[in-house]
Design an enzyme around this catalytic site. Sequence first.
Site, PDB file in Angstrom:
ATOM      1  N   HIS A  79       0.867  -1.187   0.000  1.00 48.93           N
ATOM      2  CA  HIS A  79       0.000   0.000   0.000  1.00 48.93           C
ATOM      3  C   HIS A  79       0.898   1.231   0.000  1.00 48.93           C
ATOM      4  CE1 HIS A  79      -4.043  -1.826   1.531  1.00 48.93           C
ATOM      5  NE2 HIS A  79      -3.463  -2.570   0.617  1.00 48.93           N
ATOM      6  N   TYR A 208      -9.525   5.351   6.737  1.00 52.30           N
ATOM      7  CA  TYR A 208      -9.764   5.709   8.133  1.00 52.30           C
ATOM      8  C   TYR A 208     -10.809   6.821   8.114  1.00 52.30           C
ATOM      9  CZ  TYR A 208      -5.562   3.150   9.581  1.00 52.30           C
ATOM     10  OH  TYR A 208      -4.630   2.169   9.826  1.00 52.30           O
ATOM     11  N   PRO A 300      -5.199   0.128  18.507  1.00 56.06           N
ATOM     12  CA  PRO A 300      -4.858  -0.351  17.164  1.00 56.06           C
ATOM     13  C   PRO A 300      -4.862   0.723  16.082  1.00 56.06           C
ATOM     14  CG  PRO A 300      -7.092  -1.012  17.738  1.00 56.06           C
ATOM     15  CD  PRO A 300      -6.518  -0.368  18.956  1.00 56.06           C
ATOM     16  N   LYS A 304       0.389  -0.209  15.144  1.00 57.42           N
ATOM     17  CA  LYS A 304       1.777  -0.267  15.620  1.00 57.42           C
ATOM     18  C   LYS A 304       2.128  -1.508  16.445  1.00 57.42           C
ATOM     19  CE  LYS A 304       3.633   3.436  13.994  1.00 57.42           C
ATOM     20  NZ  LYS A 304       3.748   2.989  12.619  1.00 57.42           N
ATOM     21  N   TYR A 400       3.357   6.399  10.162  1.00 57.81           N
ATOM     22  CA  TYR A 400       2.576   5.200   9.824  1.00 57.81           C
ATOM     23  C   TYR A 400       3.452   4.131   9.163  1.00 57.81           C
ATOM     24  CZ  TYR A 400      -1.627   2.619   8.415  1.00 57.81           C
ATOM     25  OH  TYR A 400      -2.595   1.657   8.265  1.00 57.81           O
TER      26      TYR A 400
HETATM   27  C1  LIG Z   1      -7.958  -7.614  16.977  1.00 60.19           C
HETATM   28  C2  LIG Z   1      -6.567  -7.060  16.959  1.00 60.19           C
HETATM   29  C3  LIG Z   1      -6.163  -6.267  15.887  1.00 60.19           C
HETATM   30  C4  LIG Z   1      -4.869  -5.781  15.857  1.00 60.19           C
HETATM   31  N1  LIG Z   1      -4.473  -5.023  14.788  1.00 60.19           N
HETATM   32  C5  LIG Z   1      -3.194  -4.614  14.683  1.00 60.19           C
HETATM   33  C6  LIG Z   1      -2.707  -3.934  13.516  1.00 60.19           C
HETATM   34  O1  LIG Z   1      -3.441  -3.681  12.558  1.00 60.19           O
HETATM   35  N2  LIG Z   1      -1.386  -3.623  13.458  1.00 60.19           N
HETATM   36  C7  LIG Z   1      -0.521  -3.931  14.492  1.00 60.19           C
HETATM   37  O2  LIG Z   1       0.686  -3.655  14.362  1.00 60.19           O
HETATM   38  N3  LIG Z   1      -0.951  -4.545  15.613  1.00 60.19           N
HETATM   39  C8  LIG Z   1      -2.262  -4.908  15.739  1.00 60.19           C
HETATM   40  N4  LIG Z   1      -2.667  -5.605  16.839  1.00 60.19           N
HETATM   41  C9  LIG Z   1      -1.708  -5.881  17.899  1.00 60.19           C
HETATM   42  C10 LIG Z   1      -0.850  -7.095  17.576  1.00 60.19           C
HETATM   43  O3  LIG Z   1      -1.668  -8.199  17.270  1.00 60.19           O
HETATM   44  C11 LIG Z   1       0.051  -7.378  18.765  1.00 60.19           C
HETATM   45  O4  LIG Z   1       0.738  -6.207  19.089  1.00 60.19           O
HETATM   46  C12 LIG Z   1       1.053  -8.501  18.474  1.00 60.19           C
HETATM   47  O5  LIG Z   1       0.393  -9.751  18.450  1.00 60.19           O
HETATM   48  C13 LIG Z   1       2.149  -8.539  19.529  1.00 60.19           C
HETATM   49  O6  LIG Z   1       2.940  -9.691  19.356  1.00 60.19           O
HETATM   50  P1  LIG Z   1       3.527 -10.420  20.645  1.00 60.19           P
HETATM   51  O7  LIG Z   1       4.314 -11.569  20.133  1.00 60.19           O
HETATM   52  O8  LIG Z   1       4.178  -9.436  21.519  1.00 60.19           O
HETATM   53  O9  LIG Z   1       2.244 -10.914  21.458  1.00 60.19           O
HETATM   54  P2  LIG Z   1       1.171 -12.015  21.081  1.00 60.19           P
HETATM   55  O10 LIG Z   1       0.945 -12.079  19.630  1.00 60.19           O
HETATM   56  O11 LIG Z   1      -0.003 -11.760  21.968  1.00 60.19           O
HETATM   57  O12 LIG Z   1       1.888 -13.371  21.499  1.00 60.19           O
HETATM   58  C14 LIG Z   1       2.066 -13.717  22.853  1.00 60.19           C
HETATM   59  C15 LIG Z   1       1.941 -15.222  22.958  1.00 60.19           C
HETATM   60  O13 LIG Z   1       2.260 -15.631  24.288  1.00 60.19           O
HETATM   61  C16 LIG Z   1       1.414 -16.694  24.647  1.00 60.19           C
HETATM   62  N5  LIG Z   1       1.341 -16.776  26.111  1.00 60.19           N
HETATM   63  C17 LIG Z   1       0.724 -15.919  26.959  1.00 60.19           C
HETATM   64  N6  LIG Z   1       0.878 -16.323  28.223  1.00 60.19           N
HETATM   65  C18 LIG Z   1       1.615 -17.451  28.168  1.00 60.19           C
HETATM   66  C19 LIG Z   1       2.109 -18.326  29.157  1.00 60.19           C
HETATM   67  N7  LIG Z   1       1.875 -18.124  30.485  1.00 60.19           N
HETATM   68  N8  LIG Z   1       2.821 -19.431  28.776  1.00 60.19           N
HETATM   69  C20 LIG Z   1       3.072 -19.657  27.458  1.00 60.19           C
HETATM   70  N9  LIG Z   1       2.631 -18.840  26.472  1.00 60.19           N
HETATM   71  C21 LIG Z   1       1.928 -17.751  26.832  1.00 60.19           C
HETATM   72  C22 LIG Z   1       0.084 -16.334  24.006  1.00 60.19           C
HETATM   73  O14 LIG Z   1      -0.727 -17.480  23.814  1.00 60.19           O
HETATM   74  C23 LIG Z   1       0.514 -15.693  22.694  1.00 60.19           C
HETATM   75  O15 LIG Z   1       0.507 -16.593  21.598  1.00 60.19           O
HETATM   76  C24 LIG Z   1      -3.974  -6.071  16.913  1.00 60.19           C
HETATM   77  C25 LIG Z   1      -4.392  -6.852  18.006  1.00 60.19           C
HETATM   78  C26 LIG Z   1      -5.670  -7.345  18.037  1.00 60.19           C
HETATM   79  C27 LIG Z   1      -6.098  -8.190  19.233  1.00 60.19           C
END
Ligand SMILES: Cc1cc2nc3c(=O)[nH]c(=O)nc-3n(C[C@H](O)[C@H](O)[C@H](O)COP(=O)(O)OP(=O)(O)OC[C@H]3O[C@@H](n4cnc5c(N)ncnc54)[C@H](O)[C@@H]3O)c2cc1C
Length: 405
Positions: A79, A208, A300, A304, A400
Site C-alpha cells: 500500500h 480511516y 490499534p 503499531k 505510519y
Molecule cells: C484484533 C486485533 C487487531 C490488531 N491489529 C493490529 C494492527 O493492525 N497492526 C498492528 O501492528 N498490531 C495490531 N494488533 C496488535 C498485535 O496483534 C500485537 O501487538 C502482536 O500480536 C504482539 O505480538 P507479541 O508476540 O508481543 O504478542 P502475542 O501475539 O499476543 O503473542 C504472545 C503469545 O504468548 C502466549 N502466552 C501468553 N501467556 C503465556 C504463558 N503463560 N505461557 C506460554 N505462552 C503464553 C500467548 O498465547 C501468545 O501466543 C492487533 C491486536 C488485536 C487483538
Amino acid sequence: MDTTPHGTQVDVGIVGGGPAGLMTALLLRRRGISAAVVEARSEETIAHTQRAGILEAPTVQMLLDADIGSRVLTEGHEHTGTVLSFEGDQRRIDFQELVGRSVWLYPQNEVFRDLAAAWQREEGIIHWSVENTAVEGLDSDRPQIGFTDADGVSRTIEARVIVGADGSRSMCRKLIPEGVRTDHFTSYPFAWFGILCEAPPTAPELIYANSEVGFALISQRSDTVQRMYFQCDPDTDPESWSDDEIFDHIQRVLGGEEVVELRRGRITERTVLPFRSYVCDPLTYGRLVLAGDAGHTVPPTGAKGLNLAFSDVRALVPRLEELLGDPAARPDDDGLFDPLRRYSATALDRVWKAQNFSYWATNLLHRRPDEDSFAHLRRRGEFQAITRSAYGRGYFADSYTGWAD
Ligand SMILES: Cc1cc2nc3c(=O)[nH]c(=O)nc-3n(C[C@H](O)[C@H](O)[C@H](O)COP(=O)(O)OP(=O)(O)OC[C@H]3O[C@@H](n4cnc5c(N)ncnc54)[C@H](O)[C@@H]3O)c2cc1C
C-alpha cells in the site's frame, strides 16, 4: 543445548510463541545462540486468529533479511498510501511521494505461519499448548521456565536469560518487582467493533473514516474476505448488532454511497477490541527481559502493535548476544544487567513515539461520547491542518510507515 528426559538447557528460554517470541528465537539462532519456546496456545489456534494486518517497511525488511520467506512480497499487498476521511471529505496520504516508503497488508496469522515454519524447518525447540508456565530462579545464573506440556508431562527449560514475549496479559511482566517497575497507563472511552466478512474489497487502500457517529476503518484481507472496524462502546455485546445494522452504520460513517459504496457480505467473525495504552519501564529485571505486547500495548489505530514487537526484537537480539558473551556479567544495584538496560532504553524510545502516534491518531479520528461542538470542530480543524499540508501529511506518512530510526 543439552537435553535430559524432562529438562532442556539452552542459552535463552522464551515464554510466548507469538511474533515477538518466534522472531527472537530465529534471530538468536542466526547468531549461533540456542533458544527454546513455550506457547500456551496450539499452533492451529494462532494460525487462525485474526489480528494485525499492516506491516511497516522496517518489519517487512526484517522478514526478508532473516530469510524467513518472501510470501509477504508475493501474497501481501503493498500500500503506497491510505485515505483519511472526515465527514465524507476524503484525503489521500501518498506515502511514497511523502517519505519514499510503503506498508504491506499481510495478516498477522500469515506472519505467524512463516515464523513457525522457519523455526520448525530449523528444528527449533517449541512446546505448543503448554499449561502452568512458571518462571523461577531469576536471581540465579540459570533461571528456569517450568511448564506442563501438551501430554501432561512436567518439564523445565533452564537458560541464561528468559525472554517474556507472552503478550498483553504477560505473566512475566509481573516478575519485575513493583519497586523497580513503573506502569504507565491510559484508557479510552471507546472500543472497536471488528468484523470479517465475505465480500470484495470496498477500496484498494485502507480508509480511516470519521463522522458525527464516530470512526470506521475499511481494511482488506483478500479478494474475497474483508476486515472492517467501527467505534463502539467498550461494553457492546457483539451479537447485539444485526449484519444490516453494522453495514448501514459503516456506510454512514463513510459519508454515504455517493462518497464510497460499501461492499457487503456474510459476516463470519465479530469481536469487540478494547483500547488501552500501556508501557512497562524498564523492560528488564535480572535475567528476565520483555519484548512485544508483554512490555507495552497501543490502541490499534496506528497499526503499531505487531510492528513494535518486531522493533523490540531488532533492538534486543544484539544486546542478548552481548550479555551471553560475557560470562562475568553481574547486575547493577537495581538488579539490571547493562546490555538489557540499554535494550530497554532503545526499545522504549521507539515505543513512546508509537504511543504518541497511536494516541494522537486515536483522538483525531474518534468521537468522544461527551464531545461538544467546540471539540468536534477543533478536531475537524486538526484534520484539515494535517491533510491539507504536505508537512502534516508527511508526519502521518513518516509515523505510519515506520520511522527510519
Ligand atoms: C484484533 C486485533 C487487531 C490488531 N491489529 C493490529 C494492527 O493492525 N497492526 C498492528 O501492528 N498490531 C495490531 N494488533 C496488535 C498485535 O496483534 C500485537 O501487538 C502482536 O500480536 C504482539 O505480538 P507479541 O508476540 O508481543 O504478542 P502475542 O501475539 O499476543 O503473542 C504472545 C503469545 O504468548 C502466549 N502466552 C501468553 N501467556 C503465556 C504463558 N503463560 N505461557 C506460554 N505462552 C503464553 C500467548 O498465547 C501468545 O501466543 C492487533 C491486536 C488485536 C487483538
